[in-house]
Design an enzyme around this catalytic site. Structure first.
Site, PDB file in Angstrom:
ATOM      1  N   ASN A 149       1.056  -1.134   0.089  1.00  0.00           N
ATOM      2  CA  ASN A 149      -0.128  -0.105   0.086  1.00  0.00           C
ATOM      3  C   ASN A 149       0.998   1.241  -0.090  1.00  0.00           C
ATOM      4  OD1 ASN A 149      -1.599   2.036   0.458  1.00  0.00           O
ATOM      5  ND2 ASN A 149      -2.783   1.057   2.139  1.00  0.00           N
TER       6      ASN A 149
ATOM      7  N   ARG B 111      -2.444  -2.011  -3.508  1.00  0.00           N
ATOM      8  CA  ARG B 111      -3.692  -1.235  -3.489  1.00  0.00           C
ATOM      9  C   ARG B 111      -3.546  -0.029  -4.395  1.00  0.00           C
ATOM     10  NH1 ARG B 111      -5.139   3.104   1.234  1.00  0.00           N
ATOM     11  NH2 ARG B 111      -7.251   3.327   0.391  1.00  0.00           N
TER      12      ARG B 111
ATOM     13  N   HIS C  57     -12.582   3.074  -0.356  1.00  0.00           N
ATOM     14  CA  HIS C  57     -12.760   2.009   0.674  1.00  0.00           C
ATOM     15  C   HIS C  57     -13.392   0.482   0.248  1.00  0.00           C
ATOM     16  CE1 HIS C  57     -13.003   5.258   3.915  1.00  0.00           C
ATOM     17  NE2 HIS C  57     -11.645   4.899   3.850  1.00  0.00           N
TER      18      HIS C  57
ATOM     19  N   ARG D 271     -11.603  15.694   7.535  1.00  0.00           N
ATOM     20  CA  ARG D 271     -12.417  16.271   6.034  1.00  0.00           C
ATOM     21  C   ARG D 271     -13.851  16.408   6.504  1.00  0.00           C
ATOM     22  NH1 ARG D 271     -11.017  10.789   3.084  1.00  0.00           N
ATOM     23  NH2 ARG D 271      -8.897  10.486   4.079  1.00  0.00           N
TER      24      ARG D 271
ATOM     25  N   GLU E 156      -8.150  -5.435   4.803  1.00  0.00           N
ATOM     26  CA  GLU E 156      -7.958  -5.025   3.359  1.00  0.00           C
ATOM     27  C   GLU E 156      -6.900  -5.630   2.833  1.00  0.00           C
ATOM     28  OE1 GLU E 156      -8.643  -0.662   4.823  1.00  0.00           O
ATOM     29  OE2 GLU E 156      -9.399  -0.395   2.837  1.00  0.00           O
TER      30      GLU E 156
END
Ligand code: ADP
Length: 397
Positions: A7, A90, A179, A240, A384
């Site tokens: 990743n 990823r 996601h 965010r 993940e």
């Protein structure tokens, strides 16, 4: 086969080596501050302590070299280089080009490059990671696993914005969602836990981490999700803003005398629960402590966060005309029982009752609704890396 999962960000690189037979993590680690002074690599071989080494890492090629060095180290290493059968990467944005994971070739790299304008911070870094791995392991097959792919099943009415259609045609401006690997993993896993057919369930997954998103999965397909063209839309997140009236941007520009870039920076980095709590923290551990101590900012931020999650759940019940199960996952979803309780308190009309004792769970698979609750609510830790390793193995075995 041993699968290396990568990743890769612009200045960091997370990695895990996973045995595809046992699905066990053989070793995992992190390269930090790549291209910046003070870079370091940490590596944790399974069952051993973390080893951290400060060492110059001028670029990602050097980072990958150090990852391989750590994995194959004669003392603390966990595998030979020749045992790494495939690498899973990823990739944040696949645009409309990718509806599932793919073996990486020149054409795939070109297609990832083509959608880089949709994720300018992420896709170029992901590509650098791919190239560095190709250089270090030229004969090892590599797979791209996209954050956006799972959401490509959304119908047009869910992914189109109310904008001139020509912008979609010309620039592919639409909702993509992120996601996806987590939403896919958790929605499949909950079907297994429930002993139900994946294709028969209406599931809402709440991935609540620093970045947070909700998705609606109906009969094994994602039908809606809260993040949009970029991961800024949707829930109130760590830093965010999530959904706002777009006019706010112009308004702040006028009032503060700053440009769009500066406002976007505020929306991405200074907003969310961090901004709402008056810069107290973006971390729910701090916010929970503040909440319990009666800190006004913490209460404000947590209440707004939970309200928004509940609102999205309600809208996805409408989108699917019902719901069988709601799952909580990621850092906050897995660990923060008071957030789960607050969100679920809005949903009594769905016939949800929470089992307060079960809801004390941290980071474990658990049914947290009572036996007579009409909708089953679960905590399902996401994984993940395992999902990436599974896809990679499936394409390379
Ligand atoms: P990301 O991958 O987006 O960085 P994570 O899924 O790792 O996010 O979630 C990180 C967030 O989860 C932290 O900022 C914190 O708010 C929350 N979190 C993690 N562990 C705990 C915990 N034990 N208790 C409460 N909140 C936690």
């Amino acid at each position: 086969m041993k699968i290396l999962v990568i990743n890769c960000g612009s200045s960091s690189l997370k990695f895990q080596l996973i045995d595809s037979d046992t699905e066990a993590v053989i070793g995992k680690g992190l390269c930090e501050r790549i291209g910046i002074e003070g870079s370091k690599i940490s590596f944790t071989p399974a069952g051993k302590d973390k080893i951290t080494k400060e060492t110059p890492m001028p670029d990602h090629n050097e980072a990958i070299r150090l990852v391989i060095e750590a994995i194959t180290d004669p003392v603390n290493g966990v595998a030979q280089l020749s045992e790494i059968g495939a690498v899973g990467h990823r990739i944040v944005h696949g645009g409309e080009n990718f509806t599932s994971s793919v073996v990486i070739n020149d054409e795939v790299i070109k297609a990832i490059e083509e959608v880089s304008d949709l994720a300018p911070l992420h896709n170029p870094a992901n590509l650098i990671g791919i190239r560095a791995c190709q250089k270090a392991m030229p004969n090892v097959p590599m797979v791209a696993v996209f954050d956006t792919a799972f959401h490509q099943t959304m119908p047009e009415e869910a992914y189109l914005y109310g904008l001139p259609y020509s912008y979609y045609e010309k620039y592919k401006i639409r909702r993509y969602g992120f996601h996806g690997t987590s939403h896919s993993y958790v929605s499949k896993r909950v079907a297994e836990i429930m002993g139900k057919d994946y294709d028969s369930l209406k599931t809402i997954v709440c991935h609540l981490g620093n970045g947070a998103s909700v998705s609606a999965v109906k009969n094994g397909k994602c039908v809606d999700t809260s993040m949009g063209l970029t991961p800024l839309e949707g829930l109130i997140m760590g830093t965010r803003s999530g959904d706002i009236d777009p006019s706010v941007i112009d308004f702040i520009e006028q009032k503060e005398g700053i440009d769009t870039k500066a406002v976007m920076n505020i929306l991405n980095k200074k907003s969310g629960v961090f901004g709402l709590s008056d810069d107290l923290s973006s971390d729910f551990r701090d916010l929970e402590a503040g909440y319990n101590a009666g800190n006004k900012g913490a209460i404000r931020a947590v209440d707004a966060f939970c309200y928004k999650v509940a609102k999205y759940i309600g809208s996805y019940v409408a989108a699917m005309n019902g719901v069988d199960t709601i799952c909580f996952t990621a850092g906050i979803g897995e660990n923060t029982s008071f957030v789960r309780e607050k969100v679920l308190a809005y949903l009594g009309y769905l016939g949800i009752t929470i089992d307060k004792e079960a809801n004390k769970v941290h980071g474990e698979e658990k049914l947290i609704s009572t036996a007579d609750s009409k909708v089953k609510v679960y905590v399902v830790p996401t994984n993940e890396e395992l999902a990436i390793a599974r896809d990679t193995y499936a394409l390379c075995k």
